[in-house]
Design a protein around this motif. Structure first.
Motif, short mmCIF file in Angstrom:
data_model
loop_
_atom_site.label_atom_id
_atom_site.label_comp_id
_atom_site.label_asym_id
_atom_site.label_seq_id
_atom_site.Cartn_x
_atom_site.Cartn_y
_atom_site.Cartn_z
N THR A 44 0.82 -1.21 0.00
CA THR A 44 0.00 0.00 0.00
C THR A 44 0.85 1.25 0.00
OG1 THR A 44 -0.13 0.00 2.42
CG2 THR A 44 -1.90 -1.12 1.22
N GLY A 45 2.10 1.14 0.41
CA GLY A 45 2.98 2.29 0.46
C GLY A 45 2.54 3.26 1.54
N ASN A 46 3.29 4.32 1.63
CA ASN A 46 2.94 5.36 2.59
C ASN A 46 1.86 6.22 1.97
OD1 ASN A 46 2.84 7.56 4.27
ND2 ASN A 46 5.04 7.54 4.69
N THR A 47 0.71 6.26 2.57
CA THR A 47 -0.42 6.97 1.96
C THR A 47 -0.14 8.46 1.84
OG1 THR A 47 -1.49 7.14 4.12
CG2 THR A 47 -2.15 5.30 2.72
N GLY A 48 0.66 9.04 2.71
CA GLY A 48 1.01 10.46 2.61
C GLY A 48 1.83 10.72 1.36
N GLU A 49 2.80 9.86 1.10
CA GLU A 49 3.62 10.00 -0.11
C GLU A 49 2.78 9.78 -1.36
OE1 GLU A 49 7.06 7.50 0.01
OE2 GLU A 49 7.67 8.24 1.98
N TYR A 50 1.89 8.82 -1.32
CA TYR A 50 1.03 8.53 -2.46
C TYR A 50 0.13 9.74 -2.76
CZ TYR A 50 -2.35 6.22 -5.48
OH TYR A 50 -3.15 5.88 -6.53
N THR A 51 -0.43 10.33 -1.72
CA THR A 51 -1.30 11.51 -1.88
C THR A 51 -0.52 12.66 -2.51
OG1 THR A 51 -2.59 10.82 0.03
CG2 THR A 51 -2.84 13.09 -0.65
N LYS A 52 0.70 12.88 -2.04
CA LYS A 52 1.53 13.96 -2.60
C LYS A 52 1.81 13.71 -4.08
CE LYS A 52 3.99 15.18 1.64
NZ LYS A 52 5.30 15.15 2.32
N LYS A 53 2.13 12.45 -4.42
CA LYS A 53 2.43 12.13 -5.81
C LYS A 53 1.21 12.36 -6.70
CE LYS A 53 4.25 8.40 -8.75
NZ LYS A 53 3.53 8.85 -9.90
N VAL A 54 0.04 11.96 -6.25
CA VAL A 54 -1.19 12.17 -7.02
C VAL A 54 -1.45 13.66 -7.20
CG1 VAL A 54 -3.70 11.91 -6.94
CG2 VAL A 54 -2.24 9.95 -6.42
N GLN A 55 -1.23 14.43 -6.13
CA GLN A 55 -1.45 15.88 -6.22
C GLN A 55 -0.49 16.53 -7.21
OE1 GLN A 55 -3.98 17.54 -4.59
NE2 GLN A 55 -3.38 19.22 -5.94
N VAL A 56 0.77 16.14 -7.18
CA VAL A 56 1.77 16.68 -8.11
C VAL A 56 1.40 16.31 -9.54
CG1 VAL A 56 4.20 16.48 -8.85
CG2 VAL A 56 3.65 16.81 -6.43
N ASP A 57 1.02 15.04 -9.76
CA ASP A 57 0.63 14.61 -11.10
C ASP A 57 -0.61 15.36 -11.58
OD1 ASP A 57 2.75 12.85 -11.06
OD2 ASP A 57 1.52 11.05 -10.71
N SER A 58 -1.57 15.56 -10.69
CA SER A 58 -2.80 16.29 -11.06
C SER A 58 -2.48 17.74 -11.38
CB SER A 58 -3.82 16.25 -9.91
OG SER A 58 -4.21 14.93 -9.66
N ASP A 59 -1.65 18.37 -10.57
CA ASP A 59 -1.28 19.78 -10.83
C ASP A 59 -0.56 19.91 -12.17
OD1 ASP A 59 -2.40 20.46 -8.40
OD2 ASP A 59 -0.47 20.63 -7.33
N ALA A 60 0.32 18.94 -12.48
CA ALA A 60 1.05 18.98 -13.76
C ALA A 60 0.07 18.81 -14.93
CB ALA A 60 2.11 17.89 -13.79
N ALA A 61 -0.88 17.89 -14.78
CA ALA A 61 -1.87 17.68 -15.86
C ALA A 61 -2.71 18.94 -16.05
CB ALA A 61 -2.75 16.48 -15.53
N MET A 62 -3.14 19.57 -14.95
CA MET A 62 -3.94 20.80 -15.05
C MET A 62 -3.13 21.93 -15.69
SD MET A 62 -6.96 20.20 -14.07
CE MET A 62 -7.64 21.82 -13.82
N ALA A 63 -1.85 22.01 -15.36
CA ALA A 63 -0.99 23.04 -15.95
C ALA A 63 -0.87 22.82 -17.45
CB ALA A 63 0.39 23.03 -15.28
N ASN A 64 -0.71 21.57 -17.90
CA ASN A 64 -0.63 21.27 -19.34
C ASN A 64 -1.92 21.62 -20.04
OD1 ASN A 64 2.00 20.36 -19.21
ND2 ASN A 64 1.43 18.22 -18.90
N ILE A 65 -3.06 21.34 -19.40
CA ILE A 65 -4.36 21.68 -20.00
C ILE A 65 -4.48 23.20 -20.13
CG2 ILE A 65 -6.86 21.68 -19.57
CD1 ILE A 65 -6.46 18.87 -18.31
N GLN A 66 -4.07 23.92 -19.07
CA GLN A 66 -4.16 25.38 -19.12
C GLN A 66 -3.26 25.95 -20.22
OE1 GLN A 66 -6.40 27.10 -17.18
NE2 GLN A 66 -5.87 28.77 -18.58
#
Length: 128
Positions: free
Chosen positions: A83-105
């Motif tokens: 399951t990994g460290n859920t805090g690290e996983y959440t951060k990674k998802v947030q970074v990936d989401s922010d990058a995707a939103m930046a590319n869309i913008q």
């Protein structure tokens, strides 16, 4: 006993009945002492057996607890690896989401004028 001696000795007037009684009494006394000692040996053996069983039970319980603890640690390690460290996983998802939103913008900003022009042209052009 009297039957083990020849009858001629038992029936003779010089036979020592008192000595016969004493030796029979001594034999009975030895048997009683031997029985008493045997009872003590058996009682001690029972106590030793109960003690050994109690110690074996405690040892088995300790082994079970140690095994249970080992398996729990193995499970926790396995679970954390899967399951990994859920805090690290959440951060990674947030970074990936922010990058995707930046590319869309960036894509929206780059194509904004073309899209607005195409929309206005399709709305203002009437085809019959």
């Amino acid at each position: 006993s009297a039957s083990s001696w020849p009858k001629s000795e038992v029936l003779s007037p010089n036979f020592d009945f008192e000595n016969m009684d004493n030796s029979a009494h001594m034999g009975i006394q030895r048997l009683l002492e031997a029985e008493s000692q045997a009872s003590e040996v058996v009682a001690q053996a029972k106590k030793d057996k109960v003690l050994r069983l109690k110690l074996a039970k405690e040892e088995a319980e300790n082994e079970i607890m140690a095994y249970r603890q080992l398996r729990e640690e193995q499970f926790q390690k396995y679970a954390s690896e899967r399951t990994g460290n859920t805090g690290e996983y959440t951060k990674k998802v947030q970074v990936d989401s922010d990058a995707a939103m930046a590319n869309i913008q960036i894509a929206i900003d780059a194509n904004k004028e073309k899209i607005i022009t195409a929309l206005l042209q399709s709305v203002t052009t009437v085809s019959l």
